[in-house]
Design an enzyme around this catalytic site. Structure first.
Site, PDB file in Angstrom:
ATOM      1  N   GLY B 249     -15.982  44.560  53.474  1.00 25.24           N
ATOM      2  CA  GLY B 249     -17.221  45.262  53.796  1.00 25.24           C
ATOM      3  C   GLY B 249     -18.191  44.311  54.470  1.00 25.24           C
ATOM      4  O   GLY B 249     -18.707  44.583  55.533  1.00 25.24           O
ATOM      5  N   PHE B 250     -18.425  43.171  53.803  1.00 27.38           N
ATOM      6  CA  PHE B 250     -19.295  42.122  54.343  1.00 27.38           C
ATOM      7  C   PHE B 250     -20.678  42.651  54.676  1.00 27.38           C
ATOM      8  O   PHE B 250     -21.335  42.170  55.599  1.00 27.38           O
ATOM      9  CB  PHE B 250     -18.651  41.466  55.574  1.00 27.38           C
ATOM     10  CG  PHE B 250     -17.243  41.012  55.345  1.00 27.38           C
ATOM     11  CD1 PHE B 250     -16.962  40.032  54.412  1.00 27.38           C
ATOM     12  CD2 PHE B 250     -16.188  41.585  56.038  1.00 27.38           C
ATOM     13  CE1 PHE B 250     -15.663  39.617  54.179  1.00 27.38           C
ATOM     14  CE2 PHE B 250     -14.887  41.180  55.811  1.00 27.38           C
ATOM     15  CZ  PHE B 250     -14.621  40.191  54.876  1.00 27.38           C
ATOM     16  N   THR B 478     -12.328  41.098  46.812  1.00 30.36           N
ATOM     17  CA  THR B 478     -12.911  39.864  46.305  1.00 30.36           C
ATOM     18  C   THR B 478     -12.354  39.433  44.959  1.00 30.36           C
ATOM     19  O   THR B 478     -12.463  38.274  44.591  1.00 30.36           O
ATOM     20  CB  THR B 478     -14.422  40.080  46.135  1.00 30.36           C
ATOM     21  OG1 THR B 478     -14.607  41.358  45.516  1.00 30.36           O
ATOM     22  CG2 THR B 478     -15.125  40.087  47.465  1.00 30.36           C
ATOM     23  N   ALA B 520     -20.061  40.048  40.679  1.00 31.02           N
ATOM     24  CA  ALA B 520     -19.404  39.420  39.532  1.00 31.02           C
ATOM     25  C   ALA B 520     -20.389  39.137  38.409  1.00 31.02           C
ATOM     26  O   ALA B 520     -20.137  39.469  37.250  1.00 31.02           O
ATOM     27  CB  ALA B 520     -18.715  38.129  39.965  1.00 31.02           C
ATOM     28  N   LEU B 625     -15.327  32.051  37.191  1.00 32.38           N
ATOM     29  CA  LEU B 625     -14.701  33.120  36.408  1.00 32.38           C
ATOM     30  C   LEU B 625     -13.199  33.195  36.651  1.00 32.38           C
ATOM     31  O   LEU B 625     -12.431  33.553  35.762  1.00 32.38           O
ATOM     32  CB  LEU B 625     -15.355  34.464  36.737  1.00 32.38           C
ATOM     33  CG  LEU B 625     -16.853  34.535  36.407  1.00 32.38           C
ATOM     34  CD1 LEU B 625     -17.469  35.795  36.987  1.00 32.38           C
ATOM     35  CD2 LEU B 625     -17.075  34.472  34.888  1.00 32.38           C
ATOM     36  N   LYS B 628      -8.955  31.035  41.259  1.00 30.10           N
ATOM     37  CA  LYS B 628      -8.246  31.429  42.484  1.00 30.10           C
ATOM     38  C   LYS B 628      -9.118  32.337  43.357  1.00 30.10           C
ATOM     39  O   LYS B 628      -9.280  32.104  44.558  1.00 30.10           O
ATOM     40  CB  LYS B 628      -6.950  32.145  42.130  1.00 30.10           C
ATOM     41  CG  LYS B 628      -6.138  32.580  43.345  1.00 30.10           C
ATOM     42  CD  LYS B 628      -4.853  33.300  42.951  1.00 30.10           C
ATOM     43  CE  LYS B 628      -3.668  32.386  43.171  1.00 30.10           C
ATOM     44  NZ  LYS B 628      -2.400  33.083  42.901  1.00 30.10           N
ATOM     45  N   LYS B 696     -23.098  32.031  38.478  1.00 33.19           N
ATOM     46  CA  LYS B 696     -23.942  32.447  39.598  1.00 33.19           C
ATOM     47  C   LYS B 696     -23.038  33.028  40.688  1.00 33.19           C
ATOM     48  O   LYS B 696     -21.820  33.003  40.589  1.00 33.19           O
ATOM     49  CB  LYS B 696     -24.718  31.241  40.161  1.00 33.19           C
ATOM     50  CG  LYS B 696     -25.706  30.641  39.173  1.00 33.19           C
ATOM     51  CD  LYS B 696     -26.552  29.526  39.789  1.00 33.19           C
ATOM     52  CE  LYS B 696     -25.821  28.202  39.823  1.00 33.19           C
ATOM     53  NZ  LYS B 696     -26.714  27.051  40.116  1.00 33.19           N
ATOM     54  N   GLY B 699     -19.789  34.644  46.312  1.00 34.15           N
ATOM     55  CA  GLY B 699     -19.165  35.384  47.410  1.00 34.15           C
ATOM     56  C   GLY B 699     -19.583  34.945  48.801  1.00 34.15           C
ATOM     57  O   GLY B 699     -18.802  35.002  49.737  1.00 34.15           O
ATOM     58  N   GLU B 700     -20.799  34.516  48.956  1.00 34.39           N
ATOM     59  CA  GLU B 700     -21.298  34.177  50.289  1.00 34.39           C
ATOM     60  C   GLU B 700     -21.570  32.686  50.478  1.00 34.39           C
ATOM     61  O   GLU B 700     -21.853  32.238  51.584  1.00 34.39           O
ATOM     62  CB  GLU B 700     -22.605  34.951  50.553  1.00 34.39           C
ATOM     63  CG  GLU B 700     -22.421  36.450  50.568  1.00 34.39           C
ATOM     64  CD  GLU B 700     -23.700  37.201  50.237  1.00 34.39           C
ATOM     65  OE1 GLU B 700     -24.364  36.824  49.253  1.00 34.39           O
ATOM     66  OE2 GLU B 700     -24.035  38.151  50.942  1.00 34.39           O
TER      67      GLU B 700
END
Lengths: 326, 744
Positions: B249-250, B478, B520, B625, B628, B696, B699-700
């Site tokens: 999606g981004f 993700t 997350a 978390l 991988k 924290k 993803g970005e």
């Protein structure tokens, strides 16, 4: 996408008969199907020529006959091609992606159309797509466009790699058609746009490419340098194909072809003549570039191609003449 | 003991529960449970659902930039084979919906705001028929009387302050610049970017009476339900969205997009399911873009390299009336010191498709420029760029004065440098030539704000001793399935094969959705809290306190007592809904994830082509978390950084406003050959202020500054400082040293 009928031809004669009846030939379809989705090509009848048996590579005297249906992947991997005409294998492998090379064919690749964004966008004026509508690329975003061989009507490039190597190797396109067989030197195959940019090449209606013939191996040093924005899966900004031989520290023989620089795969004997008989030096390379680019015309975004071509030529000649010495 | 399950996260949860658990699955590099489905082509993506009697819709895009639709000549098209309808409805949306809007964007497609805006939908029995009819549809327009400019650099563009942020001002920056020992005042450009998610936007809509079901590709279902309901003026209770698998999606799927609303309207009108899939070209032309930016960075440093002044001003663009303004200076606010400050964003109002969130809005382009400017300062001072950064980390956020919750920036710089071999970096450019290639190294910091979004999740401990996690949280590739399962497994003492995770159904409790690196930590915290409540009940059944309860491999232990979880449920499912909302900890602390990038590039001495040879990223983002999926996020971010540095650029024709490179052949995302060996170092960290998970967002993070490291490496390699991204060869060759000259 317009409806169409797809037939299969199981021989070259059957294919020619279908073409004669108004069908459009489809081989790998890697370009044609895209064009059909966008309705830039709207054939009502398609004839698949994949089963015509034209997929052999065979010796032809000292030369090599590459069937029109030989896939790019098979051609580049073929032992005789790699040994005798490594330039061709290198150029093919510089193009597209493995998936596309598995599908794309020798004849189809010669007929692929430009990547000009204005050609592919039916909201934009394009003389190649719609004669007389104008050329939106000329004053538009023309980063990938030609600086040689352009006309008022069109500045689009032939985008491929394979044909550039074939041009340097003096390849001949073998065809069959309503008026019998033709042998068209690759140098004569693609058409500059002039005032008829919709015609990319000299094939006549009903004419079918059956093979490409390579003359005897030259035994020269062969380098293909493709300059592009990313490392793979990008069309060339400029590419250079060279096949040369050194004798006593001088360039004894030299064939040079350029891709994505002109509207067609570009070869200029005057450039080769500057080099032949001379010692390879940066100054000589610069002189050759000057001859190559004396008529070059940029259109804004693609101005950089002119100095880039000179640099790519120098890099390629430097590499080839260094290798040739050893 | 009563558990602190208040929704609002007001106090850092220092109990650090996950580290006291016994199962040992949290943080492990476990495979994604849905991975085999995806690689075998059996995960059902939105357009792949089989619905009987489904009609196919194809969007028709405007070929003018601004005006109104005067007439749609549908008759001819309606007579074409298979065509069942031509729609151009007042409820269809003109613009993509901004993330977390929760309401309809600008509607009524009879007004055209930008070139490529959908203005109609053609519906037919087959996709090909619909497409052919869409191509044939003739539309007449009236040109806009007072068009806004097509070019953000136009002097006629109206410049506005963003509605949702104010400039940060402190001291006197001009004076600091004048009096500084070293000063840098530079202007950089970054181009527009496309999200270019692999799965194009697609929706299948169908109605059952007044109830609408959408199968589609969206990131934030709870918001998307409200947006769709608002578009159609129906109750959100009557909208259900299913999005179990989303192919990336981004940011482009945060809000509801054109095809979804068009499909819903068409389905209602035709009383049959309707599928609308955008072509790749349409995705490029109509959904969110990242705004191009022009950024001025001013850095004033004293003799010791300490910043006394910091200016970061950016001009971005958007359509008129859009609230979103690329928050370019977001990380600049807290990253480095310099008491004399001016941070500011302004928006030029232009006609291009909606600008909105594209992966790491703000930092992705803000950090790459800030970090390139920092490199310029280091070069000017003659100081190691790592040392310069280390000297400029404030104790508290400048101007605001808030403390940092945790910050592993120094560790990232040091461990990254060690692993990368930064000590071999030459301090002056043009020192290393390898054949035809100049070789150079560059470094940059990474920073990305930590965000929490209200989230809920339901966890069921079943009587058979297995657990079920349910939330509308999406997994956009993700690893949501994996990490939510791991959190539940860890908290309840269950191996992964005893935990089921069901996501992507809007009828489940609303998670955070995917975006802003918040999925997350937000939804994960909700899962954790639901598990805490279950643990509470288990402890009670066990006759002990929750903190005395040991859960592992499906068994509960307290002292010598031992029981299976199944037995403890007493034959009845235990169902708990966990909930979390961002509270005071987000005001009390500056929360961000940090890291460092190291890049080695080659610049071709003749052609100026830049190729990344290797890259290292070291990142600290609280608890890991899943090592991988976290690593994969970092890798993906670094790949984006390579694209942002070297190739990606939306090319607009400013004569008519159309996007020229609207496909993946000409919009150059990095391909495999552009991505060399990437090394990712995950730093151990716990951050109690950020979430009860002590985690924290990650993803970005991998993008935020990555392109700066590449640009700095280009300078180090060949001495060319390009202040206009991407660093394509045309910008480099005019400044290259003579390729035939020997290295200095």
């Amino acid at each position: 996408m317009k409806p169409f009928v797809l037939d299969h031809a199981d021989s070259p004669d059957a294919a020619l008969a279908a073409l004669d009846a108004g069908a459009t030939a489809i081989a790998g379809g890697t370009n044609l199907v895209d064009l059909m989705k966008l309705e830039l090509a709207t054939p009502e009848k398609l004839v698949s020529i994949r089963r015509t048996g034209l997929d052999e590579i065979s010796a032809d005297g000292d030369g090599l006959m590459i069937g029109a249906l030989v896939s790019n992947a098979d051609c580049a991997a073929h032992r005789r091609v790699r040994e005798g005409w490594p330039l061709l294998a290198k150029a093919i492998l510089a193009g597209a992606s493995p998936q596309l090379r598995n599908r794309a064919t020798t004849g189809g690749n010669l007929c692929q159309r430009t990547r000009c964004g204005y050609f592919y966008d039916s909201t934009q004026a394009c003389n190649k797509r719609e004669p007389g509508s104008g050329c939106a690329a000329r004053e538009g975003f023309n980063r990938i466009h030609a600086v040689l061989g352009t006309s008022d009507q069109c500045i689009a490039t032939y985008p491929g790699d394979m044909a550039v190597a074939m041009l340097a190797l003096d390849a001949v396109v073998m065809t069959e058609g309503p008026y019998g067989p033709r042998r068209i030197p690759l140098a004569m195959f693609h058409r500059m746009p002039g005032d008829e940019p919709s015609r990319d090449n000299v094939l006549e209606a009903g004419e079918l490419i059956t093979a490409v013939r390579l003359p005897a191996p030259t035994g020269g040093v062969q380098v293909y340098r493709k300059v592009r924005d990313r490392a793979s899966y990008a069309f060339a900004l400029v590419s250079v194909a060279v096949d040369l031989a050194m004798e006593e520290g001088r360039i004894a023989r030299c064939a040079l072809a350029f891709g994505s620089l002109g509207t067609v795969p570009w070869r200029d004997r005057a450039v080769e003549n500057v080099l032949i008989g001379e010692k390879p030096t940066p100054a000589l390379f610069a002189q050759a570039a000057e001859v190559l680019l004396k008529d070059a015309q940029g259109f804004g975004e693609n101005d950089f191609k002119i100095p880039l071509a000179a640099r790519a030529l120098a890099a390629t000649l430097h590499e080839a003449t260094q290798t040739g010495k050893a | 003991m009563a558990l602190p399950l208040a929704d609002l996260y007001n106090t850092p949860d220092e109990r650090n529960l996950l580290d006291t658990m016994k199962q040992g699955v949290i943080g492990k590099p476990l495979d994604r449970p849905e991975g085999p489905l995806k690689v075998s082509g059996t995960a059902t993506y939105s357009a792949e659902w089989k619905r009987s009697d489904c009609a196919e819709g194809f969007l028709v895009l405007a070929d003018i930039a601004q005006g109104t639709v005067k007439a749609i000549h549908a008759d001819k098209v309606l007579a074409m084979p298979g065509v069942v309808a031509v729609l151009s409805d007042e409820a269809m949306i003109r613009r993509s919906t901004q993330g977390t809007a929760g309401e309809a964007p600008a509607q009524d497609v009879h007004t055209v705001d930008y070139f490529g805006q959908p203005v109609a939908l053609v519906v037919a029995e087959t996709f090909e028929q619909a497409r052919e009819a869409a191509q044939a549809l003739e539309i007449e327009y009236d040109a806009a009387a007072e068009p806004v400019p097509l070019d953000p650099q136009s002097p006629d563009a109206k410049i506005e302050e963003p509605s949702d942020s104010k400039p940060v001002k402190g001291g006197d920056l001009d004076k600091a610049m004048r009096e500084a020992d070293y000063a840098i005042d530079v202007e950089y450009d970054t181009p527009g970017h496309a999200s270019a998610a692999m799965e194009p936007h697609a929706t299948i809509a169908e109605w059952d009476g007044d109830r609408l079901t959408l199968r589609g590709s969206y990131q934030m279902l709870a918001f998307n339900v409200k947006e769709m309901a608002d578009c159609l003026s129906i109750s959100p209770k009557h909208v259900r969205i299913l999005a179990p698998y989303v192919g990336g999606g981004f940011g482009s799927k945060l809000g509801i997009t054109h095809e979804a609303v068009a499909a819903a309207i068409a389905s209602k009108q035709l009383d049959r399911p309707v599928r609308v899939v955008m072509t790749r070209q349409q995705v490029f032309q109509t959904v969110m873009r990242r705004s191009e930016t022009r950024q001025r960075v001013r850095l004033a440093a004293d003799a010791a390299g300490k910043l006394v002044g910091l200016g970061h001003e950016a001009r971005v663009s958007n359509l008129p009336d859009e609230d979103f303004a690329e928050p370019v200076t977001q990380a600049t606010e807290f990253l480095y010191g310099g008491e004399n400050r001016l941070l500011k964003v302004e928006v030029a109002r232009i006609s291009r498709m909606t600008a909105g969130s594209v992966r790491a809005p703000g930092e992705a382009v803000g950090m790459q420029v800030l970090e390139a400017a920092m490199d310029e300062l280091a070069q000017k001072i003659g100081m190691d760029p790592i040392e310069l950064r280390k000297r400029n980390l404030p104790v508290k956020v400048p101007v605001e004065g808030t403390p940092y919750s945790s910050r592993k920036l120094v560790e990232a710089l040091e461990q990254g440098a060690e692993s990368f071999g930064w000590d071999k970096c030459k301090t002056e450019p043009c020192q290393t030539r390898n054949g035809d290639w100049w070789i150079g190294m560059g470094v940059a910091s990474a920073a990305r704000v930590n965000v929490m979004i209200p989230a809920k999740a339901r966890v069921t401990l079943k009587a058979d001793g297995t657990a079920l996690v349910e939330t509308d949280q999406t997994d956009i590739g993700t690893g949501s399935y994996a990490i939510l399962g791991q959190i539940a497994g860890e908290m309840l003492g269950l191996p992964m094969d005893k935990v089921d995770v069901v996501l992507g159904d809007s009828e489940l409790p609303p998670g955070a959705g995917s975006g802003g690196s918040f999925g997350a930590i937000s939804t994960g915290s909700a899962v954790m809290r639901a598990c805490e409540a279950i643990r509470d009940k288990l402890a009670k059944a066990m006759g002990c306190k929750a903190e005395e309860l040991e859960l592992q491999d499906g068994s509960a232990r307290h002292g010598d007592a031992r029981q299976s979880l199944g037995e403890l449920t007493g034959g009845k499912d235990i169902v708990e809904v966990g909930s979390i909302k961002p509270g005071k900890t987000f005001k009390d602390y500056s929360q961000a994830s940090y890291g460092a990038f190291f890049a080695e590039v080659g610049v071709h001495a003749f052609t100026g082509e830049v190729r990344v040879r290797r890259m290292t990223g070291a990142f600290g983002f609280g608890r890991v978390l899943n090592a991988k999926t976290a690593r994969s996020q970092c890798l993906g971010g670094m790949v984006w950084g390579i694209g942002s540095a070297l190739t990606e650029e939306l090319a607009f024709d400013v004569r008519d406003g159309h996007l020229v490179n609207h496909d993946l052949a000409e919009y150059h995302v990095p391909v495999h050959a552009d991505v060399p060996a990437l090394e990712v170092i995950l730093l151990e960290e716990r951050d109690a202020a950020a979430s009860p998970l002590q985690a924290k967002g990650v993803g970005e993070l991998g993008i935020c500054g990555a392109a700066g490291a590449v640009a700095n490496a280009v300078y180090n390699a060949c001495g060319v400082r390009v202040r206009s991204f991407p660093l394509t060869l045309d910008k480099i060759i005019p400044h290259l040293p003579d390729p035939f000259a020997s290295p200095a």
